[in-house]
Structure formats: structure tokens, C-alpha cells
Write a protein that holds these residues in place. Structure first.
Motif, PDB file in Angstrom:
ATOM      1  N   LYS B  80      -4.461   9.509   3.286  1.00  0.00           N
ATOM      2  CA  LYS B  80      -4.571   8.059   3.461  1.00  0.00           C
ATOM      3  C   LYS B  80      -4.924   7.433   2.117  1.00  0.00           C
ATOM      4  O   LYS B  80      -5.825   7.919   1.434  1.00  0.00           O
ATOM      5  N   GLN B  83      -6.936   2.698  -1.675  1.00  0.00           N
ATOM      6  CA  GLN B  83      -6.954   1.733  -2.774  1.00  0.00           C
ATOM      7  C   GLN B  83      -8.372   1.509  -3.298  1.00  0.00           C
ATOM      8  O   GLN B  83      -8.677   0.446  -3.831  1.00  0.00           O
ATOM      9  N   ASN B  88     -11.520   0.095   3.708  1.00  0.00           N
ATOM     10  CA  ASN B  88     -10.371   0.906   4.102  1.00  0.00           C
ATOM     11  C   ASN B  88     -10.803   2.337   4.379  1.00  0.00           C
ATOM     12  O   ASN B  88     -10.343   2.947   5.349  1.00  0.00           O
TER      13      ASN B  88
ATOM     14  N   SER C 308      -2.594  -3.221   7.819  1.00  0.00           N
ATOM     15  CA  SER C 308      -3.151  -2.770   6.543  1.00  0.00           C
ATOM     16  C   SER C 308      -4.296  -1.783   6.758  1.00  0.00           C
ATOM     17  O   SER C 308      -4.362  -0.748   6.107  1.00  0.00           O
ATOM     18  N   GLY C 311      -3.493   1.627   7.551  1.00  0.00           N
ATOM     19  CA  GLY C 311      -2.808   2.393   6.520  1.00  0.00           C
ATOM     20  C   GLY C 311      -1.372   2.711   6.886  1.00  0.00           C
ATOM     21  O   GLY C 311      -0.834   3.743   6.497  1.00  0.00           O
ATOM     22  N   PHE C 313       1.338   1.506   5.886  1.00  0.00           N
ATOM     23  CA  PHE C 313       2.319   1.510   4.802  1.00  0.00           C
ATOM     24  C   PHE C 313       1.947   2.473   3.683  1.00  0.00           C
ATOM     25  O   PHE C 313       2.609   2.507   2.653  1.00  0.00           O
ATOM     26  N   ASP C 317       1.376  -0.389   0.703  1.00  0.00           N
ATOM     27  CA  ASP C 317       0.704  -1.485   1.391  1.00  0.00           C
ATOM     28  C   ASP C 317       0.885  -2.813   0.665  1.00  0.00           C
ATOM     29  O   ASP C 317       1.285  -3.815   1.252  1.00  0.00           O
ATOM     30  N   GLU C 318       0.642  -2.808  -0.635  1.00  0.00           N
ATOM     31  CA  GLU C 318       0.741  -4.045  -1.404  1.00  0.00           C
ATOM     32  C   GLU C 318       2.195  -4.506  -1.488  1.00  0.00           C
ATOM     33  O   GLU C 318       2.471  -5.693  -1.451  1.00  0.00           O
TER      34      GLU C 318
END
Lengths: 304, 387, 371
Positions: B80, B83, B88, C308, C311, C313, C317-318
Motif C-alpha cells: 500500500k 505517500q 493513510n 483515496s 488506496g 489507485f 492516486d494523485e
């Protein structure tokens, strides 16, 4: 504080300021023709630098250094200009009567898109273009203080861009047409100016300036795919500080901001340096939103 | 009449689908793969750490599966991309624990994320093998939480020992404002007095920094004898350049966060002579052939470099250690009982990883000793042992 | 009082309950985790929608208000006063119920402020800062307003990441659970998830009701007048700067409440919540939702954040976020809910109850006839 140290802070400030200034100029061209702030401007800077680095790594082994670097930079600028034009044609050209907010959101989307594309085309690693003259360790000494020769390159390129733009907008037909669009797009249309064409050209020029800024600052700042937004924010601050749309003023504002940031370190921890810059910016916005260098008559025409 | 036929058809199709699904499930239970989750900052501000970690894990999982898996079962790796956002990481950790029911989670990449999910993993009895540096991850010890990067305190002690050898007394410290830099700052401040070192100035810089001559001018003004830069962000390559440009010809010490050849390339000539503590991965080829880590290091380095056409970094090494420790534990304890795997990790002794030789214990969930660090320096654009 | 306005709220409530039942019954309750988080982010988006869509004032600093709420809450509920426990003042606070004592996972005893006190403090601080910032900032327009609010967000970010007691880059972890009512605890534990789901939706629905009432009231008409032309509004006797300021403060409070509750739910808050990118994302979602369309913003806010946070994508994601912004702005600049086809669908759904009633009526009539 000794004079040498004082001078050293000045040079640091000029180094920072020249970087901010050269990034800020790019904002003004698109703003002048369309009235929008292009949030993807920082990505043009990164894109230009990344292209130049890739080409220079390919070319330096086979060609003499100066030639290889010039070809790399020229290729990078041409490619980024092309991408700038393409983006305008694909995403912006065919919208009829767009609102400013709609365009701004599109450029925000574009900045996400360009950033992630560079991540997947290149990678996450940090790169730096070679210093144009000298190496990483060479520096110029003046009265006991030092600075990197690259700073002169940045300042020189900034000067060339500003003068070039000034001449372009005054002397060429296209330049004059673009100024007409800035003044009043309806009046310009009535005069037979192809406004859509002018917007495309303004995107291309902005992209070219961004790419050039990226190439010339990359040896100092280094380049990573996600640096665009932080560069753009500082450029954005400087563009507003000087007065939106005015390239000469952007250079002055960039240097002022750089010097202020540099001297703020004398008193405050570096961790709070951005706060200083922003508080100054907010002060300007509240008390003289037309920017530091705007004339009275000019600012009377604008809305804040 | 027509609608009745449609209804019948629907029921038949549904029944067939369910049957297929069920038979699929039944098939799976026979040889279910072992699920391993990974939360890594593959993109975003910490991508220069997360990306090599992700590549390493993908490569290792493939290698193990091609060799027939562990304990007769394949490894299913679920990566996963957080970022580097703690929120997240929390969301993903909950997914991995509850939906995917993973045996263990590898990562997260940064200290902030690791701290955010530490209690979550502990409460839900899921093994967490963090790739982040902060010592607070394993202090206080949570029975399910481990970390593989070396302790910051050891790096600080190593640096100070070298300084004592060189007779350096007064230093300036610059660190990045990421968790790694600030953790290092705390350790440097903690261990300075007992090594007789005075920290004259400490400055913090941001990851988006463009030029640091102003900060270094302030440091220079204090008359320090050496500079320590503790950072993991690319801006750390700007420091040696700016120091040379300012004419500061004093030694520059970096942290183990410098362990990536890309930073040397970005700093170019200015990187020459930087001294920093690091695991032995970067000098694998010059280690004596009887060194216990030699085989492991060269294999990982060669595999990684031939597969991804880029230089291996110590960050990927942390992921290697986490993953291989887990595999070793599964080999010992079988794949079914998480508690057994956990205790196998906790009692693992003499495991040879890229970061050093791990001797874990219930009170030490890192397991590396001071000698896991070697002092390195840069010579002709390459890492070599410092002596 | 127009009850018709509340019918969509009722439908939303039914939908929310159905979603929970479906996920719980099908054993996939874990989907609720991300819906809860998305709902808290939605509070920020609703506030911003009021500000941007109805008053026409952009703000690129709303992540800052989210963070003010979240960080105040986190600091006050994790600060450990147990070393001062013997001092008279602290003892007085504890007996007054302002402090509360707990033991963490590792056996350490912590004496900190009660979440209720923290909430009051967080909201008061948010209102104070919003007023302070709002008065000068709202005099500006367009890019200048955007720049000023962006600057505000960056100041908050720089302070958060540079200040020791705010946890610097690591943020603040170990935020305790928040006992709202007996049996209802805001925390990340799986056993409390359904309750948390309803807490989150309760807040969103309250936010929705407040916003809808505002929009359909005198204030709302004044706001739209300001959006149209501030000079004209002023000429009609609308005190435009006062209205703008109130809405700014209200939307800051929305963001702050989102921050407060998400911090308890996650048990932590980090500096990524204050980043410029987060603020830009909020603005973008409002734009995608259709600006002056609370329902569109609610829908897009839940959907995009949910995807988002799951997760879906991966590393793209961006890219997905950027693309969806561009596509929606190009093809549906007034938001997804204003596309003609979707409008037709909404209209059809609205007529559904009447249609069913009619059909049943017909059938009955038919039966009666045949009988």
C-alpha cells in the motif's frame, strides 16, 4: 556582525532571490493574457530541469562540455515549450467563456498530472544538472564573502529573459497583440486579434521560461519530481509581491524576499524562515495589494 | 410468462456463480498463501526511501515464491502506498489487519506513520516490522512491534567517537525537519556531554530548501570545528556544496541517512571527504571475504542492481531485513500461529541482515549493536571505509 | 417552516442506515472505517462549499483550520500533568472534572485534560483565529485572497513542523478515546466502529442542516447577492463584509470539528494534515462537487476521499485525482450532479415514490374491478 558576514548574508539572499525571481517571471505571461495564475508553472520548471539533466547525461560523454550543455538546455526548453502548447491546445483551448476559477482548477489538476507523470517517466531520485562554469566546489570571492558562479548565471538569464520579454511585448506584432488581450480581450477580439492563438502562445512562452529557469537553477537547488509545488509557491509569492503581471517588478521582489529570508536567519531559527516571508507577504497584501512596485494609475485599474 | 423465465434464468446463473465461488474458496484453503502487508511511502515526499523498499520487497517475494515459498506456502505481498501520510497509514493498517488478515505488516517508511499505527498493531496482535528510524518505535517495547534500521543513538556515538579521535570539540548541527533529522538531533544533544563535545548551534531546515548558504553562514560565524548534518531528504546534498562554496574547510559529518549513492552524485565533487556512519551494504565489495555479512550483502546488492538497474541503498536494505527476519521466523514457527511467529522474531539470535547482525530479545526489539555501524567516507565519488 | 427541504436529509439518513446494514450483514463492515474518515473530511468540504460556493470567497488555507482543531485537541488530551499531580491547582482541576486520568497501553499513567474541555478550547481558538485572519483577509479578492489564505495555511504548517510540543514531523500520537455518551466512544477500535459511523454521520447531517438552513434563509439570499456583485449587495443594504466574515468563521468551525473528531478516531494527527496539498484538495473537491451545491460536495467528498483512503489507485492516486479534476472541469464545470443525464436520474428518483403509489393505486383499482 562583521562586514564579511553581513556581505555573506547578502550574497545568500541574492542567491535565493534570483531563484525566486526567475521562477516568478513565468507566472506573469499567462496571467497577462488570461488573468489566471497557472498552478502548473512549477511543474514546467521541474520538467525542463529533468529533460536537461537526461540529455546532458547522454551528451556530455560524447561532446565537448559547453556544446553538450547548450544542446541539452535548448532541447529541454524546446520540449517543454511544446508540452506547454500541447497542454493548452488539449485542455484549455476549446473551452468557451471559461471562468477564472474553472481554469485555475484545471491548472491544479494539470500540476498533479504533470508531477506524477514525471515520477513515472523518471523516478523519485534527486538529480542535479552540472554547474555551467566550474564545479560544485568552485566559488567567487568578493571582499571576503563567497558565492557560487552559478548565481551569476541565474541573474544573467533572468536579465536576458526580462529584457527579451520587454522587447517582445513592445516591438513585435504578436507581443503587442498579447498586451492588447491583457488590457481587454473583447476589444482585442474586435480588432481582429486571434485571442485563442495568443493564449496558446502565452502558455508556450511561460513553459519555455519555466524550463529555462529549471535548467539554470538546477545546479543550485537540485531537482526532484515533486519540487514543483514548493518552487511555484515561492514564485507565486514573489509575483504578487512585485505586482502581478510585471516581470521587472518580479525580479525586484524576488531579490527583496531572498534578502529578507536570508537576514531573518540572523535573528530567528531557520525553521521559522517561511513564517517571516509569509508575514511580510500578508502585510503587503493587506496594505498595498497592488504590489511593491505598482504605479498608482495602474493599481487603480485593478480589483483586489 | 416471460418474466418467470427470466427469473428462473437469474436464479440458475446465481447458483452457478456461487458454486464457482465456493469451489474457488475451497481450492484456496488447501494451499492458502501467507499474506504479508507492506505500507510504504512509494510516492510523495519520502519516496526516495519508500521506492527502493517497495522494489526490494517485490523482488524478495518473487525470489521466495520461485523457490517454492516458505513452509510449503507462497507469499502474497500486498503493498500500500501511503505517500508518507499518517492518516493513510492508519487507514491501510486497518485494511490489512481486518480485510486482508495479514500475518505481518512491513513498514511504514517514516517514523510518524510508524508511531501512528504502533498501538493499532499492538491492540490487534499483528506483527509490525517498521523500516523507520525513531527509537520511540521500540521504546517502550510493544510486544508486536519491531524495527530494523539501526538506532540513531549508535550513529551519534559513532560520530562522536570519530570526533574524539580527530580532536574536535566544538561543532555545529544542522538537521532536516523530517522525523529522521529531529530524532538525530535529540540523540546528538543527549550524547554530546559524555563525549566532551560542545554543540555551538543547531539549525533545522526544510525538505524543500533551495540554498542553505545563509544557514551555514550562521554556523560558520560560531567558529565551529566540524559540522554534523543529520538528514534523509535530498537537501542534504546541498550542504556540502554550500560549505565548499563558503570556503568552510572543516570536516562534514553526515548521518546514516546519507547512505544512497544518488546523494553523492548530486553533490558531485563537494561530497569528497564526507564522513558518516552506515551499515556495511554500501561497502560490500571491499569487505574482507571472511566477514559474516559479506555473502548476504553481495547477494542482495547484486540481485537488486541487476534487476532494477540502479544502485542499492541502505533504505532498501531495511526492507530486506524486515522481510527476511519475518521469513526466518515463519520457517521456524510455521505460518499459522501469529503468536509463535512473534515469539520466534523476539528470540531470534545471530540473524545476518544488511544492517548488521540481529540479536533480538523481549527487551530489545531492534537487536542491532553499536558495531553494526561502520564509519564510511566518500572517495572519488564512491563510498569507502574510513580509517 | 418548509418540511420539503428536509426530505433529502431523511433520504440520506435512510441511505446511511442501509449502507451500514448491508456492510454489517455481508460481513464487510471494514468498509465503514474509510467512510467514517471520509465523513470527517466532508465536514471541511461542506464548510468550504458554503464559503466558496455561496459567498464566492476562495480559501486555500482550510487544512490550517482542520489542523488547529485537531492539534489543539491532541495537545490538550495527551499533555501529561501527572508530575504536577500534587500541586493544589492541578488537584483542584482534577476534582472539577477538567482533568482525567488514564493508563496507556504500556502502563504509563497519564493525567491530561478531558476531551470535552479540549473541544471547547479547540473551537474557541478556531473562532478566535478565524476572526483575526478573516477581518483583513476577506478584504481581498480573487488571486490575492487565494494567496493570503495560502499564506495562512503555510504559516500553520511551518509552526506545526517546527515546534517541539506539536510533535514536529512525527505529529502527535496516542490521542485517547473520547467518551461522548455511555457506550459511544470516538476511537479507532473495531468494536466501536458502528457507533463511530453514526457519530460521524450525525455530525455531517447536523452540518448539512445548518448549511441548508443558512442557504435558504435571508442570510443565504444575502450571500448569493454578495457572490453576484458585492457592490450591488452593499447598495441594497447588505452588510457584506459582516456576512463574509461570519461564513468564514463558520466554515473554519466546520473544518475544526472535522479535525477534532478525526484526531480522536485516528488516535493521532500529523503535519501532512496541514499541508498546502491538502488545502488544494479540499478546494478541488468543492469545485468538482459543483461549488454552490452542498449535495454535490457531500457526494464527491465522500466518494473521492473514500477511494483515496482505501488506496484503490495505489501509486496513481494523485494521477487519478488530477485527471478527475480536469475531466470534470472540462465536461461538467458545474459539478457531477448538474450533468443533464444525472439531473434526469435525480428527477426520476424524486418521482419514484409518487410513481409507486400510483402503480399500487392502479393495481388495487384493477383488483377491485376484477373482483
Amino acid at each position: 556582525m562583521s562586514f564579511e558576514i553581513f556581505l555573506q548574508y547578502c550574497f545568500s539572499g541574492i542567491t535565493l532571490g534570483s531563484i525566486y525571481a526567475v521562477v516568478a517571471i513565468g507566472f506573469n505571461i499567462i496571467y497577462n493574457t488570461t488573468g489566471i495564475i497557472n498552478f502548473a508553472q512549477g511543474e514546467f520548471v521541474v520538467l525542463g530541469a529533468l529533460c536537461a539533466i537526461t540529455f546532458s547525461r547522454l551528451l556530455i560523454p560524447v561532446l565537448p562540455f559547453a556544446l553538450a550543455m547548450s544542446i541539452a538546455v535548448i532541447l529541454a526548453v524546446v520540449i517543454t515549450t511544446f508540452i506547454g502548447g500541447l497542454i493548452e491546445i488539449v485542455f484549455i483551448k476549446w473551452i468557451n467563456n471559461p471562468t477564472v476559477l474553472r481554469l485555475v482548477i484545471i491548472t491544479i489538476g494539470l500540476s498533479f498530472l504533470l508531477r506524477e507523470t514525471s515520477l513515472h517517466v523518471w523516478d523519485e531520485k534527486v538529480r542535479a544538472l552540472k554547474y555551467f562554469t566550474g564545479t560544485e566546489v568552485s566559488s567567487i570571492s568578493l571582499l571576503g564573502a563567497h558565492f557560487s558562479p552559478q548565481v551569476l548565471w541565474v541573474l544573467g538569464v533572468t536579465a536576458v529573459i526580462v529584457i527579451g520579454l520587454g522587447l517582445f511585448f513592445r516591438l513585435t506584432l504578436t507581443g503587442r497583440a498579447m498586451r492588447a488581450c491583457a488590457a481587454s480581450s473583447n476589444a482585442a477580439r474586435l480588432c481582429g486579434i486571434n485571442i485563442k492563438m495568443m493564449v496558446t502562445i502565452s502558455f508556450m512562452i511561460s513553459a519555455a521560461i519555466g524550463a529555462l529557469a529549471g535548467c539554470v537553477t538546477s545546479p543550485i537547488t537540485q531537482t526532484q519530481y515533486n519540487m514543483g509545488s514548493s518552487l511555484a509557491i515561492k514564485g507565486f509569492v514573489v509575483a504578487i509581491l512585485g505586482g502581478l503581471g510585471n516581470s521587472f517588478a518580479a525580479v525586484g521582489a524576488g531579490l527583496i524576499l531572498g534578502l529578507l529570508e536570508s537576514f531573518s536567519i540572523v535573528l530567528l531559527p531557520n525553521a521559522y524562515r517561511d513564517v517571516v516571508a509569509i508575514i511580510i507577504l500578508l502585510g503587503i497584501l493587506f496594505f498595498k495589494p497592488s504590489g511593491l512596485f505598482a504605479k498608482k494609475e495602474e493599481s487603480a485599474l485593478k480589483e483586489f | 410468462m416471460k418474466s418467470r423465465w427470466t427469473l428462473c434464468a437469474c436464479i440458475v446463473i446465481l447458483a452457478v456463480l456461487t458454486a464457482i465461488l465456493l469451489s474457488g474458496c475451497a481450492d484456496q484453503t488447501r494451499k492458502q498463501p501467507i499474506k504479508v502487508g507492506a505500507i510504504l511511502a512509494v510516492t510523495g515526499p519520502a519516496s526516495f526511501l519508500g521506492a527502493p523498499e517497495e522494489k526490494t520487497l517485490t523482488m524478495l517475494a518473487e525470489q521466495i515464491n520461485n523457490a517454492g515459498g516458505v513452509d510449503g506456502r507462497k507469499i502474497e505481498l500486498i503493498v500500500k502506498d501511503s505517500q508518507a501520510n499518517p492518516e493513510n497509514a492508519i487507514s491501510f493498517a486497518k485494511q490489512l489487519i481486518e480485510e486482508d488478515k495479514v500475518t505481518a505488516i512491513i513498514g511504514p517508511t517514516t517514523s510518524g506513520e510508524s508511531m501512528a499505527i504502533k498501538d493499532l498493531c499492538q491492540e490487534n496482535s499483528t506483527i509490525l516490522l517498521s523500516c523507520a528510524a525513531a527509537e520511540t518505535i521500540v521504546e517502550p517495547v510493544a510486544s508486536y512491534v519491531f524495527k530494523t534500521p539501526q538506532k540513531d543513538s549508535y550513529a551519534a556515538i559513532k560520530i562522536y567517537q570519530t570526533m574524539n579521535d580527530l580532536g574536535i570539540k566544538k561543532i555545529g548541527v544542522v538537521v532536516s525537519n523530517a522525523g529522521f533529522g529531529l530524532g538525530g538531533k535529540a540523540q546528538l544533544e543527549k550524547y554530546a556531554p559524555e563525549h566532551g563535545i560542545e554543540i555551538a548551534i543547531t539549525e533545522v531546515y526544510d525538505k524543500g530548501e533551495k540554498d542553505l548558504t545563509a544557514v551555514l553562514t550562521k554556523v560558520k560565524d560560531k567558529g565551529v570545528e566540524a559540522v554534523v548534518n543529520w538528514s534523509i531528504v535530498p537537501a542534504q546534498s546541498i550542504i556540502p556544496k554550500n560549505m565548499k562554496q563558503l570556503g568552510m574547510n572543516i570536516p562534514l559529518f553526515q548521518s546514516h541517512g546519507f547512505g544512497n549513492i544518488e546523494y553523492v552524485k548530486a553533490a558531485g565533487e563537494a561530497a569528497e571527504g564526507i564522513i558518516f556512519p552506515c551499515g556495511r551494504l554500501l561497502v560490500a565489495d571491499v569487505l574482507p571475504s571472511d566477514h559474516p555479512q559479506k555473502a548476504v550483502l553481495t547477494k542482495y546488492k547484486n540481485d537488486y542492481e541487476s534487476r532494477f538497474k540502479e544502485d542499492a541503498s541502505t533504505f532498501g536494505g531495511h526492507a530486506y531485513d524486515s522481510f527476511m527476519i519475518l521469513m526466518e521466523a515463519i520457517k521456524k514457527a510455521g505460518a499459522d500461529d501469529v503468536e509463535k511467529i512473534r515469539s520466534a522474531i523476539e528470540n531470534m539470535k545471530g540473524f545476518i541482515g544488511t544492517g548488521g547482525i540481529f540479536n533480538l530479545s523481549p527487551s530489545d526489539h531492534n537487536g542491532l549493536a553499536l558495531d553494526s555501524f561502520e564509519m564510511l567516507t566518500v572517495e572519488n565519488g564512491k563510498f569507502v571505509l574510513y580509517n | 417552516m418548509d418540511m420539503k427541504r428536509y426530505r433529502p436529509i431523511g433520504i440520506l439518513l435512510i441511505f446511511v442506515i442501509c449502507v451500514q446494514l448491508v456492510f454489517t450483514l455481508s460481513g464487510t463492515e471494514y468498509f465503514l472505517t474509510q467512510i467514517i474518515m471520509a465523513a470527517y473530511y466532508c465536514l471541511v468540504i461542506l464548510g468550504l462549499c458554503l464559503l466558496m460556493g455561496y459567498t464566492g470567497q476562495i480559501s486555500l488555507g482550510h487544512a490550517g483550520f482542520f489542523a488547529i482543531g485537531g492539534y489543539t485537541q491532541a495537545v490538550l488530551t495527551t499533555i501529561n500533568l501527572s508530575s504536577f499531580a500534587d500541586s493544589g491547582f492541578v488537584r483542584f482541576l482534577e476534582s472539577a472534572g477538567i482533568l482525567f486520568r488514564r493508563t496507556d497501553l504500556y502502563g504509563e499513567e497519564i493525567l491530561s485534560f478531558s476531551p470535552w474541555i479540549a473541544i471547547i478550547a479547540a473551537i474557541v481558538i478556531t473562532i478566535g483565529i478565524a476572526f483575526l485572519i478573516g477581518i483583513p483577509v476577506l478584504r481581498l479578492k480573487g488571486h490575492y485572497l487565494a494567496m493570503a489564505t495560502l499564506g495562512f495555511g503555510m504559516i500553520i504548517y511551518t509552526i506545526v513542523i517546527g515546534t517541539r510540543f506539536l510533535g514536529e514531523a512525527d505529529g502527535i500520537t496516542k490521542v485517547p478515546p473520547f467518551q461522548l455518551l455511555p457506550g459511544i466512544v470516538v476511537c479507532g477500535k473495531m468494536a466501536h466502529r458502528v457507533a463511530n459511523y453514526y457519530v460521524a454521520w450525525f455530525l455531517v447531517i447536523v452540518g448539512m442542516i445548518v448549511a441548508l438552513n443558512l442557504v435558504h434563509s435571508r442570510v443565504g439570499r444575502a450571500l448569493r447577492a454578495i457572490h453576484g456583485s458585492e457592490e450591488a449587495a452593499n447598495a441594497m443594504g447588505i452588510h457584506s463584509s459582516k456576512y463574509k466574515l461570519y461564513i468564514f468563521v463558520l466554515s473554519a468551525v466546520f473544518a475544526s470539528v472535522g479535525g477534532i473528531f478525526l484526531t480522536h478516531y485516528n488516535g493521532s494527527i500529523g503535519p501532512s494534515e496541514t499541508s498546502v496539498i491538502k488545502s488544494v484538495r479540499y478546494v478541488a473537491i468543492v469545485a468538482v462537487g459543483g461549488m454552490d451545491n452542498l449535495w454535490g460536495c457531500l457526494f464527491m467528498g465522500i466518494l473521492l476521499n473514500f477511494l483515496s483512503l482505501r488506496g484503490v489507485f495505489g501509486s496513481f492516486d494523485e494521477v487519478f485525482f488530477g485527471l478527475s479534476l480536469i475531466v470534470i472541469m472540462l465536461f461538467a464545470p458545474h459539478g457531477i450532479l448538474r450533468i443533464a443525464k444525472v439531473q434526469e436520474l435525480i428527477a426520476a428518483l424524486r418521482e419514484l415514490p409518487a410513481y409507486i403509489k400510483e402503480r399500487i393505486g392502479k393495481k388495487k383499482k384493477h383488483e377491485r374491478h376484477t373482483a
